[in-house]
Design a protein around this motif. Structure first.
Motif, PDB file in Angstrom:
ATOM      1  N   TYR A  73       0.844  -1.210   0.000  1.00 57.44           N
ATOM      2  CA  TYR A  73       0.000   0.000   0.000  1.00 57.44           C
ATOM      3  C   TYR A  73       0.873   1.251   0.000  1.00 57.44           C
ATOM      4  O   TYR A  73       0.613   2.191  -0.747  1.00 57.44           O
ATOM      5  N   ARG A  74       1.887   1.268   0.837  1.00 57.73           N
ATOM      6  CA  ARG A  74       2.772   2.439   0.904  1.00 57.73           C
ATOM      7  C   ARG A  74       3.469   2.672  -0.430  1.00 57.73           C
ATOM      8  O   ARG A  74       3.588   3.798  -0.889  1.00 57.73           O
ATOM      9  N   LEU A  75       3.951   1.626  -1.072  1.00 61.63           N
ATOM     10  CA  LEU A  75       4.637   1.757  -2.347  1.00 61.63           C
ATOM     11  C   LEU A  75       3.684   2.252  -3.436  1.00 61.63           C
ATOM     12  O   LEU A  75       4.007   3.178  -4.193  1.00 61.63           O
ATOM     13  N   LEU A  76       2.495   1.639  -3.513  1.00 59.85           N
ATOM     14  CA  LEU A  76       1.508   2.075  -4.510  1.00 59.85           C
ATOM     15  C   LEU A  76       1.069   3.514  -4.279  1.00 59.85           C
ATOM     16  O   LEU A  76       0.922   4.283  -5.233  1.00 59.85           O
ATOM     17  N   SER A  77       0.853   3.886  -3.016  1.00 57.20           N
ATOM     18  CA  SER A  77       0.442   5.264  -2.751  1.00 57.20           C
ATOM     19  C   SER A  77       1.580   6.239  -3.039  1.00 57.20           C
ATOM     20  O   SER A  77       1.342   7.359  -3.495  1.00 57.20           O
ATOM     21  N   ALA A  78       2.842   5.837  -2.832  1.00 55.68           N
ATOM     22  CA  ALA A  78       3.974   6.703  -3.156  1.00 55.68           C
ATOM     23  C   ALA A  78       4.103   6.888  -4.665  1.00 55.68           C
ATOM     24  O   ALA A  78       4.387   7.987  -5.142  1.00 55.68           O
ATOM     25  N   LEU A  79       3.879   5.808  -5.426  1.00 59.71           N
ATOM     26  CA  LEU A  79       4.015   5.892  -6.881  1.00 59.71           C
ATOM     27  C   LEU A  79       2.809   6.527  -7.563  1.00 59.71           C
ATOM     28  O   LEU A  79       2.956   7.316  -8.495  1.00 59.71           O
ATOM     29  N   LEU A  80       1.622   6.170  -7.124  1.00 61.79           N
ATOM     30  CA  LEU A  80       0.409   6.584  -7.829  1.00 61.79           C
ATOM     31  C   LEU A  80      -0.453   7.599  -7.091  1.00 61.79           C
ATOM     32  O   LEU A  80      -1.413   8.115  -7.662  1.00 61.79           O
ATOM     33  N   GLY A  81      -0.134   7.875  -5.824  1.00 56.77           N
ATOM     34  CA  GLY A  81      -0.980   8.763  -5.027  1.00 56.77           C
ATOM     35  C   GLY A  81      -1.094  10.160  -5.610  1.00 56.77           C
ATOM     36  O   GLY A  81      -2.200  10.691  -5.791  1.00 56.77           O
ATOM     37  N   VAL A  82       0.034  10.788  -5.921  1.00 55.95           N
ATOM     38  CA  VAL A  82       0.016  12.166  -6.444  1.00 55.95           C
ATOM     39  C   VAL A  82      -0.610  12.220  -7.841  1.00 55.95           C
ATOM     40  O   VAL A  82      -1.481  13.062  -8.092  1.00 55.95           O
ATOM     41  N   PRO A  83      -0.218  11.334  -8.797  1.00 54.92           N
ATOM     42  CA  PRO A  83      -0.874  11.397 -10.112  1.00 54.92           C
ATOM     43  C   PRO A  83      -2.384  11.157 -10.037  1.00 54.92           C
ATOM     44  O   PRO A  83      -3.162  11.827 -10.719  1.00 54.92           O
ATOM     45  N   LEU A  84      -2.810  10.205  -9.184  1.00 59.64           N
ATOM     46  CA  LEU A  84      -4.248   9.956  -9.063  1.00 59.64           C
ATOM     47  C   LEU A  84      -4.961  11.117  -8.373  1.00 59.64           C
ATOM     48  O   LEU A  84      -6.105  11.435  -8.715  1.00 59.64           O
ATOM     49  N   ALA A  85      -4.289  11.768  -7.410  1.00 59.75           N
ATOM     50  CA  ALA A  85      -4.883  12.944  -6.774  1.00 59.75           C
ATOM     51  C   ALA A  85      -5.086  14.055  -7.804  1.00 59.75           C
ATOM     52  O   ALA A  85      -6.120  14.733  -7.808  1.00 59.75           O
ATOM     53  N   ILE A  86      -4.109  14.229  -8.687  1.00 58.69           N
ATOM     54  CA  ILE A  86      -4.248  15.227  -9.755  1.00 58.69           C
ATOM     55  C   ILE A  86      -5.387  14.842 -10.685  1.00 58.69           C
ATOM     56  O   ILE A  86      -6.221  15.677 -11.061  1.00 58.69           O
ATOM     57  N   LEU A  87      -5.445  13.555 -11.059  1.00 58.40           N
ATOM     58  CA  LEU A  87      -6.519  13.082 -11.944  1.00 58.40           C
ATOM     59  C   LEU A  87      -7.888  13.294 -11.313  1.00 58.40           C
ATOM     60  O   LEU A  87      -8.807  13.822 -11.958  1.00 58.40           O
ATOM     61  N   TRP A  88      -8.047  12.895 -10.020  1.00 55.05           N
ATOM     62  CA  TRP A  88      -9.331  13.058  -9.349  1.00 55.05           C
ATOM     63  C   TRP A  88      -9.669  14.535  -9.146  1.00 55.05           C
ATOM     64  O   TRP A  88     -10.828  14.930  -9.271  1.00 55.05           O
ATOM     65  N   GLY A  89      -8.663  15.350  -8.846  1.00 56.11           N
ATOM     66  CA  GLY A  89      -8.899  16.794  -8.731  1.00 56.11           C
ATOM     67  C   GLY A  89      -9.402  17.364 -10.046  1.00 56.11           C
ATOM     68  O   GLY A  89     -10.353  18.154 -10.085  1.00 56.11           O
ATOM     69  N   PHE A  90      -8.766  16.953 -11.159  1.00 52.64           N
ATOM     70  CA  PHE A  90      -9.203  17.412 -12.481  1.00 52.64           C
ATOM     71  C   PHE A  90     -10.615  16.941 -12.788  1.00 52.64           C
ATOM     72  O   PHE A  90     -11.449  17.706 -13.275  1.00 52.64           O
ATOM     73  N   LEU A  91     -10.893  15.665 -12.486  1.00 50.54           N
ATOM     74  CA  LEU A  91     -12.218  15.113 -12.768  1.00 50.54           C
ATOM     75  C   LEU A  91     -13.308  15.849 -11.985  1.00 50.54           C
ATOM     76  O   LEU A  91     -14.338  16.226 -12.541  1.00 50.54           O
ATOM     77  N   PHE A  92     -13.083  16.048 -10.670  1.00 51.92           N
ATOM     78  CA  PHE A  92     -14.099  16.734  -9.878  1.00 51.92           C
ATOM     79  C   PHE A  92     -14.214  18.206 -10.257  1.00 51.92           C
ATOM     80  O   PHE A  92     -15.301  18.788 -10.184  1.00 51.92           O
ATOM     81  N   ALA A  93     -13.105  18.815 -10.692  1.00 56.28           N
ATOM     82  CA  ALA A  93     -13.181  20.191 -11.206  1.00 56.28           C
ATOM     83  C   ALA A  93     -14.014  20.224 -12.481  1.00 56.28           C
ATOM     84  O   ALA A  93     -14.837  21.133 -12.673  1.00 56.28           O
TER      85      ALA A  93
END
Length: 151
Positions: A73-93
């Motif tokens: 979980y820590r590795l996946l969140s380190a690798l994909l957490g920021v890009p997915l946060a940007i993606l979800w931020g863009f989607l909700f925007a």
């Protein structure tokens, strides 16, 4: 010249909305993942009475499951957490933008137009149907029904 106190407070409040402190201890304050993520070793692997493995195997399995889940979980969140946060931020925007600039104005426009159509429809009903049904009611008002029981 100093700004009025109300304007300064408003600017501070607006700034605080975007730079608020995040809680690093309670990371799910609204409990949105309460029923989804709570998967422990005992929820996945269990040995019924009479079919026990060696104690060392059981302890090693528990440790390997727990540690691998934690680090994966820590590795996946380190690798994909920021890009997915940007993606979800863009989607909700994008959803917010569409809702604010397209959906609500369309609904308001529809309600304005349907109000006009409703008045025209009501006028037509009162003009054409009311006299017809009033005449039919006068015709049918003299009808009498009698129920008799014949033996």
């Amino acid at each position: 010249m100093a700004e009025p106190r109300g304007d300064l407070e408003e600017r501070i409040i607006i700034k605080d909305l975007h730079t608020k402190e995040i809680d690093l201890v309670n990371r799910d304050p609204k409990h949105i993942n309460e029923d989804v993520v709570k998967v422990d070793f005992e929820d996945v692997i269990a040995e019924p009475v009479g079919t026990y493995s060696f104690d060392g195997v059981w302890k090693s399995s528990y440790t390997s499951f727990t540690v691998s889940k934690y680090w994966c979980y820590r590795l996946l969140s380190a690798l994909l957490g920021v890009p997915l946060a940007i993606l979800w931020g863009f989607l909700f925007a994008l959803i917010s933008f569409c809702h604010i600039w397209a959906v609500v104005p369309c609904i308001k426009s529809y309600l304005i137009e349907i109000q006009c159509v409703s008045r025209i429809y009501s006028l037509c009903i009162h003009t054409f149907c009311d006299p017809l049904f009033e005449a039919l009611s006068k015709i049918c008002s003299n009808i009498r029904v009698a129920v008799r029981k014949e033996i």
